[in-house]
Design a protein around this motif. Structure first.
Motif, short mmCIF file in Angstrom:
data_model
loop_
_atom_site.label_atom_id
_atom_site.label_comp_id
_atom_site.label_asym_id
_atom_site.label_seq_id
_atom_site.Cartn_x
_atom_site.Cartn_y
_atom_site.Cartn_z
N ARG A 229 30.27 56.64 25.27
CA ARG A 229 29.70 57.24 26.47
C ARG A 229 30.85 57.71 27.37
O ARG A 229 31.86 57.00 27.52
CB ARG A 229 28.85 56.24 27.25
CG ARG A 229 27.64 55.71 26.51
CD ARG A 229 26.53 56.72 26.43
NE ARG A 229 25.24 56.08 26.17
CZ ARG A 229 24.10 56.74 26.03
NH1 ARG A 229 24.10 58.06 26.13
NH2 ARG A 229 22.97 56.10 25.81
N LEU A 230 30.68 58.85 27.98
CA LEU A 230 31.62 59.34 28.98
C LEU A 230 31.18 58.79 30.33
O LEU A 230 30.07 59.08 30.81
CB LEU A 230 31.62 60.87 28.98
CG LEU A 230 32.65 61.56 29.85
CD1 LEU A 230 34.06 61.21 29.40
CD2 LEU A 230 32.44 63.07 29.81
N LEU A 231 32.04 57.99 30.93
CA LEU A 231 31.67 57.29 32.16
C LEU A 231 31.79 58.19 33.38
O LEU A 231 32.60 59.12 33.41
CB LEU A 231 32.56 56.07 32.37
CG LEU A 231 32.46 54.96 31.31
CD1 LEU A 231 33.39 53.81 31.69
CD2 LEU A 231 31.04 54.47 31.15
N HIS A 232 30.99 57.90 34.39
CA HIS A 232 31.15 58.53 35.69
C HIS A 232 32.43 58.02 36.33
O HIS A 232 32.93 56.93 35.99
CB HIS A 232 29.94 58.22 36.57
CG HIS A 232 28.65 58.80 36.05
ND1 HIS A 232 27.42 58.37 36.47
CD2 HIS A 232 28.42 59.76 35.12
CE1 HIS A 232 26.48 59.06 35.85
NE2 HIS A 232 27.07 59.91 35.03
N PRO A 233 32.99 58.77 37.27
CA PRO A 233 34.31 58.40 37.83
C PRO A 233 34.40 57.00 38.39
O PRO A 233 35.46 56.38 38.33
CB PRO A 233 34.52 59.46 38.91
CG PRO A 233 33.74 60.65 38.44
CD PRO A 233 32.53 60.07 37.78
#
Length: 472
Positions: free
Chosen positions: A414-418
């Motif tokens: 998963r690409l995480l939020h900042p």
């Protein structure tokens, strides 16, 4: 894309991805299954010299390497739960191995020559045998440590399609495999091994093919026909964006993993080497201009044209998701995750006093790129080691002057939020990290073995831009 689309979707679309026996049947810790004694080897793929028409006549044909002598990359299809048994025969002059890009594979079958297997020497062969744990669209790429750019740049590529047990109803399922070629004036391939390419943007070509033929691919179908396009970027280095002109396209899967269907923002998608999309669309009415899938290179280069031809077919039901992959975890517990920082460094540098000058590189040409200070070597210590089923968060920083396309082997992430307060609602195995940026990815390390985090630009991979981690 409508303004009601969640920000997470907008982030993606802005560019925010042998005879070893047991076949993988890993379903959240399931046990491997054994092939029946004496089971047939299945298909053979022979890599050998051939000729291909990269540019339209009267341009000469180009000497290439191809599987079974066919310019079109092979498309291997299996049903979900069916084993892949494929013997690679190497009749080229270089060592080879085949990486099954995106398959959450058994480690011995991942196909990284020099790490997960010995490279297949010229004249030798190797049996790949595994069962893809997921349905989806996966690339087949040569991947030998220090020697991947040439076999891929000479034409070796393919697609593995693991069809869903209950696939969406479509009239045609069409692969579109993009390749990029660097040709000399006489039609031959430009020499390989230039440091200038490896230290900068990689081996960018001057001719594009789709499915082994000069682009665009022309798809003729009756108005209303529902198509499933399997778009795959098999280029050595060509990262681009693709746009859907005159077509209402819906993304159904990213990097082989299903997602809620959505329309691309401004009808465009990022398209790095190694990236795959499954697209659902209906052929427009015959009275409308032909639709096109266009690579945003220069003024735009059509990769495929969709031409309405024949009597209209009956209206199809509304586009719907192709189904959830229930073998993937519903959540990743970030609060308990193992965390590691990884810095990408190296490559050519720009003279800030002369912004118009070409970038320059000095140093060891085999160690142009590094992860955490080390160029990729099998004998290097691991980037990290974790026990199986550990949640992992990697903070990856690109300190170089170039965008970097990266691939996580054996897993999806998963690409995480900042702020680590959530993640994008799609799974990836490949993504692009812009220069000077940091991205955080999270995954469940549930697949034992030695796995790579590697550049998908093959000239960078060959010159150090990879490292390995261990799941025990």
């Amino acid at each position: 894309m409508p303004s009601s689309l969640p920000p997470s979707r907008r982030a993606l679309l802005a560019g925010a991805a042998l005879s070893l026996a047991p076949a993988l049947a890993r379903a959240q810790g399931g046990t491997p299954s054994q092939p029946a004694p004496g089971a047939a080897e299945g298909k053979r793929l022979t890599a050998l010299p051939a000729r291909a028409r990269i540019k339209p006549e009267p341009a000469p044909e180009t000497p290439v390497w191809a599987f079974d002598g066919q310019a079109a990359p092979p498309v291997l299809r299996v049903k979900f739960g069916e084993a892949v048994r494929l013997r690679l025969e190497n009749k080229t002059e270089r060592p080879l191995s085949l990486h099954w890009h995106g398959v959450r594979n058994r480690n011995a079958m991942d196909g990284v020559g020099g790490v997960t297997q010995s490279p297949v020497a010229p004249g030798a062969s190797f049996l790949y045998e595994f069962t893809p744990p997921d349905a989806g669209t996966f690339l087949i790429r040569p991947l030998v440590v220090g020697g991947s750019s040439e076999p891929a740049g000479r034409g070796l590529a393919g697609l593995l399609v693991a069809e869903e047990a209950k696939a969406p109803v479509v009239d045609r399922d069409v692969p579109l495999i993009l390749q990029d070629w660097r040709l000399e004036a006489d039609g031959t391939l430009a020499p390989f091994g230039q440091v200038a390419f490896a230290a900068s943007s990689g081996r960018l070509g001057n001719a594009l093919t789709v499915n082994g033929k000069p682009a665009p691919e022309v798809i003729e179908a009756a108005p209303g026909t529902r198509l499933r396009l399997r778009l795959a970027n098999a280029c050595n280095a060509r990262a681009t964006r693709i746009r859907f002109d005159g077509l209402k396209a819906w993304v159904a899967a990213v990097d082989g993993q299903p997602t809620d269907t959505f329309e691309p923002l401004r009808a465009t998608l990022p398209f790095q080497p190694g990236t795959r999309y499954d697209i659902l669309l209906d052929v427009p009415a015959a009275s409308e201009p032909a639709g096109a899938v266009v690579a945003l290179i220069g003024p735009g280069m059509p990769l495929a044209r969709i031409v309405a031809k024949g009597e209209p077919v009956a209206a199809r039901p509304a586009v719907a998701p192709i189904g959830e992959n229930k073998l993937l975890p519903p959540e990743i517990k970030l609060q308990n995750a193992f965390r590691r920082d990884i810095a990408i460094a190296g490559g050519a540098v720009f003279d800030k006093g002369k912004p118009e000058a070409a970038p320059s590189f000095t140093g060891d040409p085999t160690r142009i790129w590094t992860l955490n200070g080390a160029a990729g070597r099998a004998e290097n210590p691991p980037l990290f080691s974790v026990k199986r089923n550990t949640a992992v968060v990697l903070a990856i920083t690109n300190t170089t002057a170039f965008p970097q396309s990266l691939h996580l082997h054996g897993h999806v992430f998963r690409l995480l939020h900042p702020l680590d307060d959530g993640w994008e609602p799609y799974w990836l195995d490949t993504f692009q990290l812009l220069e000077g940026r940091t991205a955080r990815i999270a995954f469940l390390a549930d697949n034992p073995g030695r796995w790579l985090l590697s550049a998908t630009v093959l000239e960078r991979f060959d010159t150090g831009l990879w490292g390995w981690f261990e799941v025990s």
